[in-house]
Scaffold this active site. Structure first.
Site, PDB file in Angstrom:
ATOM      1  CG  PHE A   1      45.221  26.162 -17.395  1.00 41.80           C
ATOM      2  CD1 PHE A   1      45.508  26.316 -18.744  1.00 41.80           C
ATOM      3  CD2 PHE A   1      45.827  25.126 -16.711  1.00 41.80           C
ATOM      4  CE1 PHE A   1      46.374  25.457 -19.391  1.00 41.80           C
ATOM      5  CE2 PHE A   1      46.701  24.259 -17.348  1.00 41.80           C
ATOM      6  CZ  PHE A   1      46.983  24.426 -18.693  1.00 41.80           C
TER       7      PHE A   1
ATOM      8  CG  ASP B   1      41.059  21.714 -11.767  1.00 43.08           C
ATOM      9  OD1 ASP B   1      41.964  21.161 -11.098  1.00 43.08           O
ATOM     10  OD2 ASP B   1      41.199  22.014 -12.967  1.00 43.08           O
TER      11      ASP B   1
ATOM     12  CE  LYS C   1      49.402  21.506 -12.186  1.00 44.80           C
ATOM     13  NZ  LYS C   1      50.223  21.198 -13.362  1.00 44.80           N
TER      14      LYS C   1
END
Length: 426
Positions: free
Chosen positions: A146, A233, A274
């Site tokens: 994801f 990531d 984030k």
């Protein structure tokens, strides 16, 4: 600003359902305030937040240092675009590159934008530095990944909900099994056009899958051997979530408090988002050394808001909070305690088959099928008992509280989870 009329949870939900696109399926709770590890709904009920906006709120809700940095900068200068310099971006770039041990940073806004940026950098490096023929570069990705939901990113997703009826898809990606070194080795050996390997150090959305010990280090070595960029990531796993500043810091015996911060597995390209903002403002970034980042020239890539002064101020404050409050150390210690407590509990609970995770990124596997509603129903019961969490992939519940949580608060949450699972099992 006019005082907003107070509304009920049902009224707020009805408004969203009527006027908003139905691209999410939220838990039916309407939040109006947050502080630290707590959130309150519009009726005033208090909850523990055990999702942290998918790990964006690592520093806790409305952290005063981050909010103050945001407000002060917003009252001074909010946006210049990159048509001009501003007096905050260079400071942020220096602070972040020194924190993560890279030469350069390219700022964006969201995690998906940062992933897209990394893919572009990787391809341009492949054509200009590695010598791959233009338009022939391939990037290896992992199944059940994801990385976002842009058209390019869903092109290499195997989630049918994210993909169906959104084609045609972008070419240039090879999918292999996660945590499978032989699959990576084979893909690298049989194709001279591989530019990069994009991987999550822990697959969060897939259900908090932690790879085998040594996997990331061996994968990095394989990439180096074949002159392929290792792209990490860390949008969800970075910024202290897993008990280290980065998940790629690995399983060293020390905690982040005593660590140099240099990752055990240093990526060629690091993707952050984030919690880089503490959940206060969209901030993301791609970091790399000069030999890679310098392929980007004026006009190659950009964003009107990327690198704006508010984002820069917020990003610095967010990283300072992580460092000054030793939140990686806290996540490391509380994560061990959380897993230990739940592992003991599930020995006598047939409803949960396993607990897994690292730091304060954890999940429980519900003993039912992905198609069942059991995990959702458990989350509804947790909500009734004052704790908010959500399922991922049907039968897995992810637990990711803010890293400012205390030991006493964590044990209170463990009691809520045990109580809920016990009641649900009856």
């Amino acid at each position: 600003m006019a005082v907003l009329e107070q509304m009920t949870s049902q009224q707020a939900i009805e408004l969203e359902n009527k006027y908003g696109a139905h691209n999410y399926h939220p838990l039916p709770v309407v939040l109006s305030r947050g502080e630290g590890v707590y959130v309150w709904d519009v009726e005033g009920k208090k909850y523990y937040d055990f999702l942290s906006a998918y790990s964006a709120v690592n520093q806790g809700h409305c952290h005063p240092k981050i909010v103050s940095a945001m407000v002060n900068q917003a009252e001074t200068l909010t946006l210049t675009s990159r048509a001009f310099y501003n007096d905050m971006l260079g400071r942020f770039e220096k602070y972040a590159t020194e924190t993560f041990h890279f030469d350069k940073l390219l700022p964006m806004n969201t995690g998906a934008e940062a992933v897209e940026t990394a893919l572009k950098i990787c391809r341009k490096w492949a054509y200009e530095k590695k010598g791959i023929s233009e338009n022939e570069a391939q990037i290896i990705v992992c199944e059940n990944n994801f990385h976002g939901r842009t058209t390019t990113i869903i092109s290499f997703s195997n989630d049918p909900v994210a993909r169906k009826n959104f084609g045609p898809f972008t070419k240039g990606f090879i999918k292999i099994e996660y945590d499978n070194l032989n699959a990576l080795k084979e893909a690298l050996e049989c194709n001279a056009n591989i530019a990069g390997f994009l991987v999550e150090p822990i697959q969060g959305e897939a259900g908090v899958y932690v790879p085998s010990e040594g996997y990331l280090k061996a994968a990095r070595e394989l990439c180096e051997k074949h002159n392929v960029l290792f792209i990490a990531d860390e949008v969800q796993t970075g910024i202290a979530r897993t008990g280290r500043l980065l998940a790629t810091c690995g399983n060293c015996s020390c905690t982040d408090k005593h660590c140099s911060g240099v990752p055990e597995v240093k990526p060629d390209i690091l993707i952050l988002g984030k919690a880089l903002s503490g959940g206060a403002y969209p901030v993301s970034a791609v970091l790399a050394n000069n030999d890679i980042m310098n392929v980007i020239k004026p006009g190659n890539h950009g964003s009107t808001f990327g690198g704006n002064p508010v984002a820069a101020a917020v990003g610095m404050a967010a990283l300072e909070v992580i460092k000054n409050e030793e939140l990686a150390e806290n996540a490391y210690q509380l994560g061990k305690l959380f897993r230990s407590e739940l592992e003991k509990f599930i020995l006598g609970c047939d409803l949960v088959s396993s607990v897994r995770g690292k730091g304060l990124l954890n999940a429980i596997l519900i003993n039912d099928t992905e198609e069942s509603s059991t995990a959702w129903d458990i989350c509804m019961a947790l909500k009734a008992n004052g704790l908010l969490a959500k399922p991922t992939h049907g039968n897995i519940i992810r637990f990711a509280p803010p890293l400012v949580m205390t030991k006493e608060q964590l044990l209170d949450c463990v009691s809520i989870i045990k109580k809920t699972l016990t009641e649900f099992s009856k």
